[in-house]
Design an enzyme around this catalytic site. Sequence first.
Site, PDB file in Angstrom:
ATOM      1  N   GLU A  53       0.806  -1.223  -0.338  1.00  0.00           N
ATOM      2  CA  GLU A  53      -0.074  -0.315   0.267  1.00  0.00           C
ATOM      3  C   GLU A  53       0.921   1.181   0.033  1.00  0.00           C
ATOM      4  O   GLU A  53       0.077   2.689   0.526  1.00  0.00           O
ATOM      5  CB  GLU A  53      -1.254  -0.227   0.918  1.00  0.00           C
ATOM      6  CG  GLU A  53      -1.654  -1.358   1.102  1.00  0.00           C
ATOM      7  CD  GLU A  53      -3.130  -1.677   1.790  1.00  0.00           C
ATOM      8  OE1 GLU A  53      -3.581  -0.222   2.535  1.00  0.00           O
ATOM      9  OE2 GLU A  53      -3.627  -2.160   1.737  1.00  0.00           O
ATOM     10  N   HIS A  80     -19.053  -7.763   4.994  1.00  0.00           N
ATOM     11  CA  HIS A  80     -17.725  -7.144   5.075  1.00  0.00           C
ATOM     12  C   HIS A  80     -17.432  -8.762   6.187  1.00  0.00           C
ATOM     13  O   HIS A  80     -18.415  -8.545   7.433  1.00  0.00           O
ATOM     14  CB  HIS A  80     -17.589  -6.502   5.686  1.00  0.00           C
ATOM     15  CG  HIS A  80     -15.894  -5.874   6.489  1.00  0.00           C
ATOM     16  ND1 HIS A  80     -15.476  -4.625   6.919  1.00  0.00           N
ATOM     17  CD2 HIS A  80     -15.297  -5.897   5.669  1.00  0.00           C
ATOM     18  CE1 HIS A  80     -14.569  -4.942   7.289  1.00  0.00           C
ATOM     19  NE2 HIS A  80     -14.170  -5.053   5.602  1.00  0.00           N
ATOM     20  N   GLU A 129     -13.721  -8.942   8.758  1.00  0.00           N
ATOM     21  CA  GLU A 129     -12.980  -7.646   9.089  1.00  0.00           C
ATOM     22  C   GLU A 129     -11.442  -8.876   9.634  1.00  0.00           C
ATOM     23  O   GLU A 129     -12.943  -9.315  10.484  1.00  0.00           O
ATOM     24  CB  GLU A 129     -12.657  -7.046   9.474  1.00  0.00           C
ATOM     25  CG  GLU A 129     -10.699  -6.268   9.778  1.00  0.00           C
ATOM     26  CD  GLU A 129     -10.107  -6.229   8.701  1.00  0.00           C
ATOM     27  OE1 GLU A 129      -9.995  -5.828   8.294  1.00  0.00           O
ATOM     28  OE2 GLU A 129      -8.633  -6.276   9.279  1.00  0.00           O
ATOM     29  N   GLU A 134      -8.631   4.775  -0.943  1.00  0.00           N
ATOM     30  CA  GLU A 134      -9.360   5.332   0.990  1.00  0.00           C
ATOM     31  C   GLU A 134      -7.912   5.913   2.336  1.00  0.00           C
ATOM     32  O   GLU A 134      -8.068   7.134   2.541  1.00  0.00           O
ATOM     33  CB  GLU A 134      -9.315   4.419   1.480  1.00  0.00           C
ATOM     34  CG  GLU A 134      -7.834   3.094   1.462  1.00  0.00           C
ATOM     35  CD  GLU A 134      -7.976   1.344   2.547  1.00  0.00           C
ATOM     36  OE1 GLU A 134      -9.161   1.062   2.007  1.00  0.00           O
ATOM     37  OE2 GLU A 134      -6.767   1.098   2.957  1.00  0.00           O
TER      38      GLU A 134
END
Lengths: 702, 702
Positions: free
Chosen positions: A173, A412, A414, A507
């Site tokens: 990232e 979702h 996580e 993001e």
Amino acid sequence: MEKYLFLLLLAAGAPAAAQPAGPLAASLGSVKVVFALNAAGQPTYSVACGQKPVVNASRLGITLADGPGFDGPLVLLGSERKDVDNTWQPVWGEVKNIRDHYQQLTVHLRQLAAPGRRLDVVFRVFADGVGFRYEFPRQLALGNFVVRDELTEFALPADHQAFWIPGDYDTNEYYYTHSRLSAVDGAPQVKASTEIAVRVAPDPQAVATPLMLKADDGLYVNIHEAAQVNYPALQLHVDRASHRLTARLVPNAVGSKAFLHAPCRTPWRTIIVSDRASDILASKLILNLNEPSKIADTGWIKPMKFVGVWWEMQIGRTDWKYASSADTLDARGQLIPTGRHGANTANVKRYIDFAARHGIAGVLVEGWNVGWEDWFGNWKENVFDFVTPYPDFNAQEISQYAKAKGVQMIMHNETSGAATNYEQHFDTAYQFMNKYGYPAVKTGYVGRIIPRGEHHDGQWMSNHFVRVAEAAARYRVVVDMHEAVRPTGLGRTYPNWLASEAGRGNEYNAFSTGSPPDHETIMPFTRLMGGPMDYTPGIFKLKNYEPTGKRQVRTTLAKQLALYVTMYSPLQMAADLPENYEQHLDAFQFIADVPVDWDDTRILAAEPGDYLTTVRKAKDKDEWYLGSITDENARQQPVKLDFLTPGQRYEAILYADGEGADWQKNPTAYQITKRVVTNKSVLTLKLAPGGGAAISFRPVGK
Amino acid sequence: MEKYLFLLLLAAGAPAAAQPAGPLAASLGSVKVVFALNAAGQPTYSVACGQKPVVNASRLGITLADGPGFDGPLVLLGSERKDVDNTWQPVWGEVKNIRDHYQQLTVHLRQLAAPGRRLDVVFRVFADGVGFRYEFPRQLALGNFVVRDELTEFALPADHQAFWIPGDYDTNEYYYTHSRLSAVDGAPQVKASTEIAVRVAPDPQAVATPLMLKADDGLYVNIHEAAQVNYPALQLHVDRASHRLTARLVPNAVGSKAFLHAPCRTPWRTIIVSDRASDILASKLILNLNEPSKIADTGWIKPMKFVGVWWEMQIGRTDWKYASSADTLDARGQLIPTGRHGANTANVKRYIDFAARHGIAGVLVEGWNVGWEDWFGNWKENVFDFVTPYPDFNAQEISQYAKAKGVQMIMHNETSGAATNYEQHFDTAYQFMNKYGYPAVKTGYVGRIIPRGEHHDGQWMSNHFVRVAEAAARYRVVVDMHEAVRPTGLGRTYPNWLASEAGRGNEYNAFSTGSPPDHETIMPFTRLMGGPMDYTPGIFKLKNYEPTGKRQVRTTLAKQLALYVTMYSPLQMAADLPENYEQHLDAFQFIADVPVDWDDTRILAAEPGDYLTTVRKAKDKDEWYLGSITDENARQQPVKLDFLTPGQRYEAILYADGEGADWQKNPTAYQITKRVVTNKSVLTLKLAPGGGAAISFRPVGK
């Protein structure tokens, strides 16, 4: 047993004495690979494209943790060559048909000394590059073994320009640096990138793949891998003086690289090469090197667009968590709500309403399940159980509401990096999804990995991600993996694995200083080479969206639209808030219209770090969608519409940067114009600094 | 949040200033514990039994990986004392009712300096010893934390005799050494014990718990732990000069000890003490310190005896594996059988027939499922899938056959140490068991643990074993865990966890030089203190049972019978081959008769390393069973039968060593005699060298 294997060996035509040590060659079009054993008996290869060297003579080999490996001296036992030309259809993709055309050279090697272990190297030469891998045949002298290091080199002939991120065991990232190979040094960036939760990059000269290179002689070269299964991710150590790249594999918890058992094979190492940057983007080499779908019935796998309760948390308007901490309990031991929890039933319904109103198929909701008060940073194993909602999230009510509105909920999950915990629970999680009608799951792996000591990009996790894809498929669930290893074309083999993050998405504009304006012109040449990214484009409120008021997305609004075409993904989010879209519903129409599955794709103009124009034909429809983006520089981009069907007239709706548009000063200036065009038409797109343009082409009556 | 917790703190009566630093005491009967902060503010404790010191002033404490821990200086915030006296009934066990009688002292401590983290130490003083643990209250200053080390000491007043095995992170399968503490050095044994697959014992002065000690002043002391959950196993470093023992926790893959989150607590550290060795064996202190059953309905949990396709593989007559190697394939890619595979349908039926004929409830079959050709030694993750039989094992046919004969099949799930793989598959495995009617599973963890870098006895695996027990309970399956961490009384909390191996079982007599004749006189004082062991007694062919002809079981046949009483387990194997039992069906009758669940137990005579005589009353029946064993020395053991019901006459069947019996020269000489006895009778048992005696007492008409 011994007798039988001896017969096998004979049957395979093993000669009594070794053959001469090459060179052996394979070629297709202008691409040629040459294999040879050097004077020390070490295997080497080189690649050329026409008269231009791509990779000079470079070592191949593997060392083992126990006993002699394949670092030479080796002898050549034989070789085979074959030509293959097939066409196949992906379940989803950028094009309807993919041609798989290559010449294959298989080289059989054996250690000169005892125990005489055998190794095959298989090359596939395509018109646009080369793939090669190591194969370990079934043999008495090699059963279970541990890879200590892979010796593969890429000896580049010159100090190319490179688009690179640091070779980190746990993240991809970072934003990209554009430099000469001789200037690669990841250490300062790794140290400074505090916005990335886990950073482990011990070698400052290591870079991640896909690595995009540009030679001064005009060649574009992309180095990556295909079909990374049961093996760690490949990174490359850059020798800054010689421009020689050497494989670096992400280690496991005990410091070795891979536990294998012959017969087996490594992922393919890929080199895509062309004089034209656009060919790099159009290449299907990596997909071709992956195995066909392991899922027989794929009719349930559907690309889709979605909105979600997500960006509002990223920008700090609401929270994933329900209470301020796991210890904020009332007298009955229940969490005390902060009132800032985003995933509450009423708010979710608002997104469902918006999706239904604008024809967006799905709604993602993050932060719906208990655990977010204390979810990462503590290397904690049992944070989430993936099935227990917060008190203000009514799963049953939301499920019924979405169904009534014709909208699909996206789950979702996580894991906060606790892959073991997820494997203990994913069956239950997918059963919960089946019960409430969720067809898709977005997974996440923020934080250090459990099993502790393993890394996101190591062998154990590569197998984990495959296990997740396989388990999800058993429940007819499609998957979008965040913080996973960067893709290597496995979406072909597991077509329910629609997308991954594994790169620096939009993001970062929310919770950090973001990405530079050239970011999206580099991503297709790097991160996207291995497969689709859930980049989450479509931010319309480009300034003043977060509390500090200091950040901004470094694109214009029109460029955000263009990303739906330039950043291919079968899963595309419209990431901004409904209320922000409602300020610009005319522009939002492009997001509502743009497909996520395609029959054809043309790269009209491309230069990494500078610009990209892509046009795609919608699946089963004579509609075309174009995206054009530029970096920080304004640009005029001529576009010939000769891709359109001859004789057919189309209404083109052009979403362009408006007068005075500029990513920094005036990002939301856009203008929408309509005109009728044919395949003879030529447009000139005016792209603002950090700008872009998007066009839809739909047939009009003849 | 802060406000709320502050209120909590006030409500708990936290004083404005610290109290004086003790000493604080608690006692019951002759046992007394004293807590004090020393001059440096470090917490300490001491234990006495009457006038005799058991543990001199010894440090308590925990250090943390991040920030200040609890190694002092601490201040005393307060303390509480309470008295508890309850009686409870175990689901299965050695006695029907267990009295839980203790005085509890809770000490509240706080770091003197910021951040002022709080720690409680809780002591429970029983008539036969002390348990204490650390508790971390919910607090602002301590959320998630990592234990670096536990500082608990046991400062012994003298150089006691000790019965010990090396403190190994991965195994408890060493034989016991009897030495003074000052002579502890595990290194030579660890090095020499090549019969144990994985040995990791870096500290030569570390010993495992339970540690059995005998002081020259006549005190017997046993140190262990209770309720080891979410925490690594406790080992003890022996300072040979000072006789001070210090806690050593088994590390995790990243070198720390435990990842915790307050509120939480450690396992109990236990010290059992008495002037009589028999009291150590009769102690229920460890069970009392465990939590009550978490399984509400326990009616389906049944103790049982079983035979199995097992010893024949241990002695090399047949194999677990089907083919000679995983690479021995025929032209169709199928494994080529060796013809030596034990778990074939016909052979399994033979065991079922034997079990049915002699009233043995269960039949275990090992090696029934594919994977054994390459099952351990390579740290390999995906060896077994736990549901795929070899071609010659017909699960359906065997299931039906067993059912028709009234016999229950016992599943075998060997994981080869790949706990992650087992967690991925255990639901499927238990579903398979439910389908085919298996009520019990024997698990195995031979080999290095996966997650790689973790150890059998670390925190991660302690949680794994609990997850297995919990998952099995969901399917109403009882569990027998081999190569698991040694038990700490968790069979009370998870009563479907019937037994573990976690010690040196009878199998070592098959594949190694075995265990010395005093082994079974030490095991009850060490390994068995924490819970039942699947020791697999009942070997009748004690010589010439394996190819070399050099090994022998170092007991007499009569002693093998006695072990069914002296080695308590709700799961007892009759380990030898049916054909060997058929040579001695008169002796086998004791195995057929002896129960596996009890209403009462009396330790009639005991001395670790020398002898043990135990008598037990059958569950819900006025029948008694006695076992008496000796070490390498012949012994006359008088037994008063005053435990029998007054006025009742019993037929006693005595299975004794025969004339000239001797473990070495004549192990199978036994004699069986019957007589009528009452509670006034006294018997004198003649135990041969390495010998024993077993007696059944059944009421006869008055």
